[in-house]
Design an enzyme around this catalytic site. Structure first.
Site, PDB file in Angstrom:
ATOM      1  N   ASP A 248      -2.124  10.871  -6.356  1.00 35.52           N
ATOM      2  CA  ASP A 248      -2.234   9.762  -5.403  1.00 35.52           C
ATOM      3  C   ASP A 248      -3.671   9.225  -5.381  1.00 35.52           C
ATOM      4  OD1 ASP A 248      -1.031   8.297  -2.944  1.00 35.52           O
ATOM      5  OD2 ASP A 248      -2.875   9.194  -2.172  1.00 35.52           O
TER       6      ASP A 248
ATOM      7  N   GLU B  85      -3.406  -4.211   0.498  1.00 39.77           N
ATOM      8  CA  GLU B  85      -4.462  -3.524   1.254  1.00 39.77           C
ATOM      9  C   GLU B  85      -4.069  -2.089   1.615  1.00 39.77           C
ATOM     10  OE1 GLU B  85      -7.682  -2.851   2.075  1.00 39.77           O
ATOM     11  OE2 GLU B  85      -7.832  -4.996   2.452  1.00 39.77           O
TER      12      GLU B  85
ATOM     13  N   ILE C 180      -8.221   1.495   5.862  1.00 36.50           N
ATOM     14  CA  ILE C 180      -9.558   0.968   5.556  1.00 36.50           C
ATOM     15  C   ILE C 180      -9.442  -0.343   4.763  1.00 36.50           C
ATOM     16  CG2 ILE C 180     -11.728   1.410   4.324  1.00 36.50           C
ATOM     17  CD1 ILE C 180     -11.286   4.376   4.711  1.00 36.50           C
TER      18      ILE C 180
ATOM     19  N   GLU D 270       2.966  12.126   0.783  1.00 35.86           N
ATOM     20  CA  GLU D 270       3.940  11.348   0.014  1.00 35.86           C
ATOM     21  C   GLU D 270       5.304  12.025   0.101  1.00 35.86           C
ATOM     22  OE1 GLU D 270       2.999   8.352  -1.788  1.00 35.86           O
ATOM     23  OE2 GLU D 270       1.492   8.797  -0.298  1.00 35.86           O
TER      24      GLU D 270
ATOM     25  N   GLY E 203      -0.771   7.787   7.404  1.00 34.38           N
ATOM     26  CA  GLY E 203      -0.055   7.764   8.681  1.00 34.38           C
ATOM     27  C   GLY E 203       0.504   6.379   8.948  1.00 34.38           C
TER      28      GLY E 203
ATOM     29  N   LYS F  56      -5.019   5.380  -6.556  1.00 33.25           N
ATOM     30  CA  LYS F  56      -5.904   4.531  -5.748  1.00 33.25           C
ATOM     31  C   LYS F  56      -7.200   4.233  -6.502  1.00 33.25           C
ATOM     32  CE  LYS F  56      -3.916   6.428  -1.520  1.00 33.25           C
ATOM     33  NZ  LYS F  56      -3.933   7.591  -0.624  1.00 33.25           N
TER      34      LYS F  56
HETATM   35  N1  HSE Z   1      -0.096  10.395   1.076  1.00 30.60           N
HETATM   36  C1  HSE Z   1      -1.166   9.478   1.219  1.00 30.60           C
HETATM   37  C2  HSE Z   1      -2.377  10.199   1.767  1.00 30.60           C
HETATM   38  C3  HSE Z   1      -0.728   8.368   2.109  1.00 30.60           C
HETATM   39  O1  HSE Z   1      -2.233  11.333   2.249  1.00 30.60           O
HETATM   40  O2  HSE Z   1      -3.465   9.680   1.710  1.00 30.60           O
HETATM   41  C4  HSE Z   1      -1.671   7.193   2.154  1.00 30.60           C
HETATM   42  O3  HSE Z   1      -1.783   6.594   0.916  1.00 30.60           O
END
Ligand code: HSE
Length: 452
Positions: free
Chosen positions: A203, A131, A138, A192, A304, A207
């Protein structure tokens, strides 16, 4: 009450420390919700002596995450190391092979190896929960895997990176520089370990690859995603967007088309009046368009320690209750291969910013290049001055002694191929300084705009 669910936590950065703190604070309520206690029994990290603001002396310490992953006295391996290879990958494989459930926040690992790891989890009859890997706090994985099980999804999109949204928001609202905003996002624990993953869009792509798999029941394919990050966005773009009634957001978009599934990540101009334009700071938003439910939008903190720990612990709670769901929402054998649809049409038009040399015929040349590709212009604005934040310098190919003038154009609908060809032709005509800037516009982001 049943025996405790015993956790081994690997990786004690911002998120790892927050998970331990959360379990310390809410242990009692967790136990009553799950019908059994949830206890951290072992931890592993690179540096044993670093002060993380939590008492680690009560836990068994492992220098090596792979060894902890197979330890007799843990039931769940919580991987918060990060990275798509190295100790994160070897320890997750070791844990699944040893018959341990895995909870991870590692989107890079799952975007690359998710299908294979899901198969390993199935073979060993254990869970692989993630998750926290998508949109921080979320609950979108649970929503797609469980709550929307009765729907066919046509589109999933959103703001998926807290760091980028934080940077774009503060640049716009406070006029801060990109670098200042990024440094602050790092200080707040949003970015990151290597922030180029955030600002380069990788990133978001990791996702999105997972969202695509969960939403459309296909295998992940992160390398097929069209990818642009926010590194080229300037304060001048943000100001121009603002004047035209738009905000710039880094969106990840996956949609079913007649030819397959299109996946793209790029900065996007969205009308200020749209819901997605109002998602500010570290907040993320994920919207899902479905046949029976219509559109839903989930909003919440996307990065966070606390937000991410909230999702990690939600996954742990599922395991404590004995709830098991196939990692990618269905057995691996039921996943379809990913079929890529190319980006061909973009419904909202394009924002173009050029630095045009001040000489006769320059505008006519630009208009001809656009007309050659049948591109209609909704508006053209020539500024007499550079935007306050960015005064372009004369390029080496300049034919005029006057500095180039910023010109902003908004096109009507056209195809990706045509706009790219037109901009290339304009650049070849040597009427502009530097390269054209192009940002896609989504005029009705909430309405769903899938086009074949
Ligand atoms: N580095 C990522 C962001 C952390 O800023 O969304 C959460 O996945």
């Amino acid at each position: 009450m049943q025996d405790a669910l015993r956790l081994g936590v690997a990786g004690l950065g911002t998120v790892g420390a927050s998970v331990i703190r959360l379990i310390d604070e809410h242990g009692k309520s967790l136990a009553s919700r799950c019908g059994r206690p949830v206890e951290v029994v072992a931890v592993s990290a690179r540096n044993r002596t670093r002060d993380r603001g939590v008492d680690l002396a009560r836990f068994a310490w492992y220098d090596d995450a792979d060894t902890m992953a197979c330890a007799q006295d843990i039931d769940v391996f919580v991987e918060l190391i990060g990275g798509d290879e190295g100790p994160a990958e070897t320890s997750v494989r070791a844990a699944l092979s040893a018959g341990k459930h895995v909870v991870t926040a590692n989107k890079a690992l799952l975007a690359r190896h998710g299908v294979e790891l899901a198969k390993l989890a199935e073979a060993n009859n254990v869970s692989l929960n993630f998750e926290a890997a998508i949109a921080g706090g979320i609950p979108i994985v649970k929503t797609l895997r469980e709550s929307l099980a009765g729907n066919a999804v046509s589109r999933v999109y959103g703001i998926l990176n807290g760091t980028c949204n934080y940077i774009l928001t503060r640049m716009e609202k406070e006029g801060l520089s990109f670098e200042e905003c990024l440094a602050e996002a790092q200080r707040l624990g949003y970015a990151e370990a290597d922030p180029t993953f955030d600002i380069g869009g990788h990133d978001t792509a990791h996702k999105l690859a997972l969202l695509t798999s969960l939403a459309f029941g296909c295998e992940t394919d992160v390398d097929s995603i069209y990818l642009e990050g926010i590194t080229e966005i300037t304060t001048a773009d943000i100001e121009a967007a603002d004047e035209l009634g738009y905000r710039i957001k880094l969106l990840g978009i996956a949609q079913r088309t007649e030819t397959g599934i299109e996946q793209r990540v790029h900065p996007t101009m969205v009308p200020k009046s749209s819901a997605i334009a109002r998602i500010d700071g570290v907040l993320n938003a994920v919207a899902v368009n479905t046949d029976y439910l219509g559109e839903i939008v989930l909003v919440g903190p996307g990065a966070g320690g606390k937000a991410t720990a909230s999702s990690v612990v939600a996954d742990i709670a599922d395991l404590a209750r004995g709830d098991m769901v196939a990692p990618l929402g269905r057995p691996v054998s039921e996943l379809e291969p990913y079929t890529r649809a190319r980006m061909r049409r973009h419904e909202g038009g394009y924002f173009i910013r050029l630095s045009v040399y001040d000489r006769p015929g320059a505008f006519a040349t630009i208009a001809r290049c656009m007309a050659d590709k049948n591109i209609s212009l909704e508006s053209i604005v020539q500024r007499r001055r550079a935007p306050r934040s960015e005064a372009p310098e004369l390029g080496s190919g300049a034919k005029s002694s006057a500095p180039p003038q910023p010109v902003i154009m908004i096109t009507y609908e056209t195809t990706e191929a045509d706009i790219k060809a037109a901009l290339e032709a304009i650049a070849n005509e040597k009427v502009i300084d530097g390269q054209p800037r192009m940002i896609r516009i989504e005029r009705k982001p909430e309405a769903g705009t899938a086009q074949g």
